[in-house]
Design a protein around this motif. Structure first.
Motif, PDB file in Angstrom:
ATOM      1  N   TYR A  24       0.827  -1.244   0.178  1.00  0.00           N
ATOM      2  CA  TYR A  24       0.018   0.190  -0.220  1.00  0.00           C
ATOM      3  C   TYR A  24       0.558   1.218   0.159  1.00  0.00           C
ATOM      4  O   TYR A  24       0.453   1.979  -0.538  1.00  0.00           O
ATOM      5  CB  TYR A  24      -0.732  -0.086   1.300  1.00  0.00           C
ATOM      6  N   TYR A  28       0.397   4.297  -2.420  1.00  0.00           N
ATOM      7  CA  TYR A  28       0.430   5.652  -2.064  1.00  0.00           C
ATOM      8  C   TYR A  28       1.848   6.490  -2.442  1.00  0.00           C
ATOM      9  O   TYR A  28       1.207   7.484  -3.110  1.00  0.00           O
ATOM     10  CB  TYR A  28      -0.051   5.413  -1.300  1.00  0.00           C
ATOM     11  N   GLU A  31       3.034   6.221  -5.897  1.00  0.00           N
ATOM     12  CA  GLU A  31       2.393   6.651  -6.807  1.00  0.00           C
ATOM     13  C   GLU A  31       1.967   5.887  -8.079  1.00  0.00           C
ATOM     14  O   GLU A  31       2.465   5.887  -9.886  1.00  0.00           O
ATOM     15  CB  GLU A  31       2.643   8.404  -7.408  1.00  0.00           C
TER      16      GLU A  31
END
Length: 137
Positions: A24, A28, A31
């Protein structure tokens, strides 16, 4: 044996959770719009194995027939060899002698600090228990 199995399950679950959090974070903060499935599986299995390794190897410290120095040596070499091979093989540590030496130096310092922290904590706890025993009437 029950303790080994219980810790194994906890370590596997914790390692999987950390692996998912790392994914994750890569998505995040990096990108990323597409993940490499092979790399995802490789890193997930590495995280799961690491979770298992770091929850099972402290069992060395529960072998009462060994001295603390023997327990520490067994734990240290087991963790350093297994995790070092894993991290180097998966690519968490870049290929090359200097990278391996830097990894080993950082791991050694971290191991020493964590070991010292646990040692001081348990020494303080035993001191408290001994003081409490002295006050029992």
């Amino acid at each position: 044996m029950k303790t080994f199995v219980t810790r194994s399950v906890i370590g596997i679950i914790f390692g999987g959770f950390i692996g998912l959090l790392m994914t994750y974070a890569a998505i995040y903060f990096g990108e990323l719009t597409v993940l490499n499935s092979g790399l995802f599986v490789q890193n997930s299995l590495g995280a799961i194995f690491s979770g298992w390794l770091f929850t099972v190897t402290p069992l060395f410290f529960e072998i009462d027939s060994l001295k603390l120095s023997q327990q520490t040596a067994l734990h240290f070499f087991t963790v350093m060899i297994a995790y070092g091979v894993l991290a180097y093989g998966i690519g968490w540590v870049p290929q090359g002698t200097s990278s391996a030496l830097i990894f080993f130096a950082i791991a050694l310092v971290m191991y020493a600090l964590i070991w010292l922290g646990f040692y001081l904590y348990f020494r303080n706890e035993s001191k408290k228990m001994n003081d409490d025993l002295q006050h029992i009437q």
